[in-house]
Write a protein that holds these residues in place. Sequence first.
Motif, mmCIF file in Angstrom:
data_model
loop_
_atom_site.group_PDB
_atom_site.id
_atom_site.type_symbol
_atom_site.label_atom_id
_atom_site.label_comp_id
_atom_site.label_asym_id
_atom_site.label_seq_id
_atom_site.Cartn_x
_atom_site.Cartn_y
_atom_site.Cartn_z
ATOM 1 N N THR A 1 6.303 -7.703 9.016
ATOM 2 C CA THR A 1 4.938 -7.764 8.486
ATOM 3 C C THR A 1 4.789 -6.840 7.292
ATOM 4 O OG1 THR A 1 4.046 -8.282 10.672
ATOM 5 C CG2 THR A 1 2.510 -7.346 9.072
ATOM 6 N N LYS A 2 4.065 -7.314 6.279
ATOM 7 C CA LYS A 2 3.747 -6.500 5.108
ATOM 8 C C LYS A 2 2.240 -6.284 5.032
ATOM 9 C CE LYS A 2 7.564 -8.461 2.431
ATOM 10 N NZ LYS A 2 7.971 -9.106 1.155
ATOM 11 N N ILE A 3 1.859 -5.070 4.687
ATOM 12 C CA ILE A 3 0.456 -4.717 4.496
ATOM 13 C C ILE A 3 0.347 -4.097 3.108
ATOM 14 C CG2 ILE A 3 -1.528 -3.488 5.447
ATOM 15 C CD1 ILE A 3 0.285 -3.073 7.999
ATOM 16 N N ALA A 4 -0.360 -4.750 2.209
ATOM 17 C CA ALA A 4 -0.478 -4.265 0.832
ATOM 18 C C ALA A 4 -1.822 -3.574 0.644
ATOM 19 C CB ALA A 4 -0.334 -5.415 -0.152
ATOM 20 N N LEU A 5 -1.770 -2.376 0.086
ATOM 21 C CA LEU A 5 -2.968 -1.577 -0.176
ATOM 22 C C LEU A 5 -3.065 -1.326 -1.673
ATOM 23 C CD1 LEU A 5 -5.240 0.256 1.210
ATOM 24 C CD2 LEU A 5 -3.605 2.124 0.918
ATOM 25 N N LYS A 6 -4.216 -1.630 -2.251
ATOM 26 C CA LYS A 6 -4.392 -1.343 -3.668
ATOM 27 C C LYS A 6 -4.747 0.133 -3.840
ATOM 28 C CE LYS A 6 -6.477 -2.987 -7.944
ATOM 29 N NZ LYS A 6 -7.313 -4.014 -8.596
ATOM 30 N N VAL A 7 -4.014 0.804 -4.727
ATOM 31 C CA VAL A 7 -4.234 2.226 -5.004
ATOM 32 C C VAL A 7 -4.251 2.382 -6.511
ATOM 33 C CG1 VAL A 7 -3.435 4.583 -4.627
ATOM 34 C CG2 VAL A 7 -3.020 2.842 -2.879
ATOM 35 N N ALA A 8 -5.423 2.484 -7.075
ATOM 36 C CA ALA A 8 -5.565 2.528 -8.531
ATOM 37 C C ALA A 8 -5.664 3.960 -9.024
ATOM 38 C CB ALA A 8 -6.792 1.736 -8.955
ATOM 39 N N GLY A 9 -5.077 4.203 -10.208
ATOM 40 C CA GLY A 9 -5.257 5.494 -10.855
ATOM 41 C C GLY A 9 -4.128 6.463 -10.559
ATOM 42 N N ASP A 10 -4.417 7.459 -9.732
ATOM 43 C CA ASP A 10 -3.504 8.573 -9.496
ATOM 44 C C ASP A 10 -2.211 8.112 -8.824
ATOM 45 O OD1 ASP A 10 -2.399 11.062 -9.150
ATOM 46 O OD2 ASP A 10 -4.216 11.968 -8.320
ATOM 47 N N ALA B 1 -8.362 -2.653 10.903
ATOM 48 C CA ALA B 1 -7.665 -1.674 11.738
ATOM 49 C C ALA B 1 -6.314 -1.312 11.134
ATOM 50 C CB ALA B 1 -7.491 -2.222 13.148
ATOM 51 N N ALA B 2 -5.619 -2.312 10.567
ATOM 52 C CA ALA B 2 -4.332 -2.037 9.942
ATOM 53 C C ALA B 2 -4.506 -1.107 8.743
ATOM 54 C CB ALA B 2 -3.678 -3.346 9.507
ATOM 55 N N ARG B 3 -5.535 -1.352 7.944
ATOM 56 C CA ARG B 3 -5.792 -0.491 6.793
ATOM 57 C C ARG B 3 -6.054 0.950 7.238
ATOM 58 N NH1 ARG B 3 -9.669 2.030 4.059
ATOM 59 N NH2 ARG B 3 -9.494 2.130 1.764
ATOM 60 N N GLU B 4 -6.861 1.120 8.267
ATOM 61 C CA GLU B 4 -7.176 2.465 8.753
ATOM 62 C C GLU B 4 -5.907 3.206 9.165
ATOM 63 O OE1 GLU B 4 -9.926 4.630 12.210
ATOM 64 O OE2 GLU B 4 -9.978 2.455 11.949
ATOM 65 N N GLN B 5 -4.997 2.501 9.845
ATOM 66 C CA GLN B 5 -3.772 3.150 10.302
ATOM 67 C C GLN B 5 -2.889 3.578 9.143
ATOM 68 O OE1 GLN B 5 -1.469 2.110 13.669
ATOM 69 N NE2 GLN B 5 -3.008 0.714 14.512
ATOM 70 N N ILE B 6 -2.704 2.690 8.164
ATOM 71 C CA ILE B 6 -1.784 3.050 7.095
ATOM 72 C C ILE B 6 -2.379 4.095 6.154
ATOM 73 C CG2 ILE B 6 -0.617 0.816 7.250
ATOM 74 C CD1 ILE B 6 -1.885 0.106 4.556
ATOM 75 N N VAL B 7 -3.700 4.065 5.954
ATOM 76 C CA VAL B 7 -4.326 5.102 5.129
ATOM 77 C C VAL B 7 -4.193 6.458 5.816
ATOM 78 C CG1 VAL B 7 -6.511 5.959 4.202
ATOM 79 C CG2 VAL B 7 -5.887 3.551 3.896
ATOM 80 N N ASP B 8 -4.376 6.503 7.130
ATOM 81 C CA ASP B 8 -4.197 7.757 7.865
ATOM 82 C C ASP B 8 -2.776 8.287 7.706
ATOM 83 O OD1 ASP B 8 -6.796 7.791 8.755
ATOM 84 O OD2 ASP B 8 -6.346 7.021 10.760
ATOM 85 N N GLU C 1 -6.293 13.702 -0.560
ATOM 86 C CA GLU C 1 -6.897 13.064 -1.734
ATOM 87 C C GLU C 1 -6.521 11.584 -1.822
ATOM 88 O OE1 GLU C 1 -3.003 14.979 -3.121
ATOM 89 O OE2 GLU C 1 -4.660 15.435 -1.730
ATOM 90 N N PHE C 2 -5.494 11.197 -1.089
ATOM 91 C CA PHE C 2 -5.085 9.787 -1.110
ATOM 92 C C PHE C 2 -6.204 8.881 -0.620
ATOM 93 C CE2 PHE C 2 -3.254 5.976 0.762
ATOM 94 C CZ PHE C 2 -2.413 5.533 -0.247
ATOM 95 N N ARG C 3 -7.012 9.358 0.307
ATOM 96 C CA ARG C 3 -8.080 8.526 0.869
ATOM 97 C C ARG C 3 -9.044 8.037 -0.207
ATOM 98 N NH1 ARG C 3 -8.031 8.740 6.336
ATOM 99 N NH2 ARG C 3 -6.952 10.509 7.309
ATOM 100 N N LYS C 4 -9.316 8.876 -1.212
ATOM 101 C CA LYS C 4 -10.258 8.502 -2.262
ATOM 102 C C LYS C 4 -9.699 7.396 -3.145
ATOM 103 C CE LYS C 4 -12.232 13.181 -2.473
ATOM 104 N NZ LYS C 4 -12.442 14.372 -3.353
ATOM 105 N N ALA C 5 -8.387 7.362 -3.292
ATOM 106 C CA ALA C 5 -7.760 6.378 -4.171
ATOM 107 C C ALA C 5 -7.467 5.061 -3.458
ATOM 108 C CB ALA C 5 -6.461 6.942 -4.746
#
Length: 438
Positions: free
Chosen positions: A283-292, A343-350, A359-363
């Motif tokens: 499984t792949k979970i893609a998260l957009k992280v713009a900027g930093d 739920a998947a997003r919450e886990q990978i952001v954590d 600071e990653f949470r803001k991006a």
Amino acid sequence: MLDRRTLLTGATALAMSAAGGRSPAHAAEPDAVVVGAGAAGIAAAKQLQAAGRSVIVLEARDRLGGRTFTDSSLGPSYDAGAMFIHWAERNPWTEIARELGVQTPNESRGGGFQLFTNGKPMPAGDRARRRGAFGEIDRRLDNADLDARDLSVAEVLSDLGPDLAPVAASGMLLSIGEESARISARDYQRLWAGEDYVVPSGYGNLVTRYAEGLDIRLKQPVTAIDWSGSGIAVTTASGTLRARACIVTVPVGVLKSGAIRFTPQLPARTRDGLAGIGMGALTKIALKVAGDRFGITPGTTYFEAASPERLISFDLFPDDRDLVIGYCGGDFARDLSTAGADAAREQIVDLLAGMVGSEFRKAAGPVSFPAWWTDPFSHGSYSVCRPGHANAREILAEPIGGKLWLAGEATAGGGAMTAGGATLAGRAAAAAVARLKV
């Protein structure tokens, strides 16, 4: 052993044209019907077309490509399914890409690897121990004598002991997408190896472009296939289409779900073959992280390895894109898929906040999560032979009643679990159909 880990304008026009095509109930009777417009189905239809046979492809989704899918829903695109042209020296997609003028460079090694335990850098001693355990996987599987008994990968690795065996076995989660106790070691032994090429413009886009010129009907999930008469009758919500032969390229997960009713039911030997194959859950979970970029070299890989059962890998800013892509497999991936995108997003952001910093949470932006395990048109990532059933792929590839073929990555032998293998299997089935008398 096997090393796995913007839709084109023309392709989009093709998909729109296919979606608005003739209803199966009113179409002229073709020589063959192909069920599924993934790599295998497209390859089968192209082969039949080249042989001068009329063919219609029925696809349940509203797009082409199946599990070969370039997803651009977050802006920057990534391959949500098949990503590498494995064993590229003999993979048909190497030649197809060349003919279409699509670049396929060797796999880039990115910006290095870092291992973590609960978000903290892994101590050097633990890293060395893990490298040693991973190194045992191929050595033991290559040298195992499986003639007498088709063991599971877990059994082959079990004598590493209670500490190292789970670590070594966890390598299967990111290569096969399945728990090692459910993987036939004999089947794994025969998987083809070779160079890995990538498709910067998207593997899914390449497969979609190759389909140009075919008669493909989108949003036509097949519910029944009757092979009791002299030909085949294939039923969708739009009606019933009759043909001399049918090639079914849907994933094993769909066949096992009962979504397609066969009349008469598939032969006992075919059903036994199906019973010996499961579906992995890579499984792949893609998260957009713009900027930093947080000082991270694009293409760097982070591994969270605190628990062998919950191994997850992150590809950070691949090709300098504003994405972080998480990879996981086995029961952990199944749990994430069932829990859903939020739920998947919450886990990978954590996890990433622990690795990178708060600071990653803001991006962190939106997530794309095409969860193959819960997708009704796949029910998994790709096929996995169960221990004791290493011959299931050959059984599944056998023609049924001289008019029905099952074809796809599950029937590709050493090419299984790849789009290249699916393509070869689709071509083989099509060659058999082309030999039938019209």
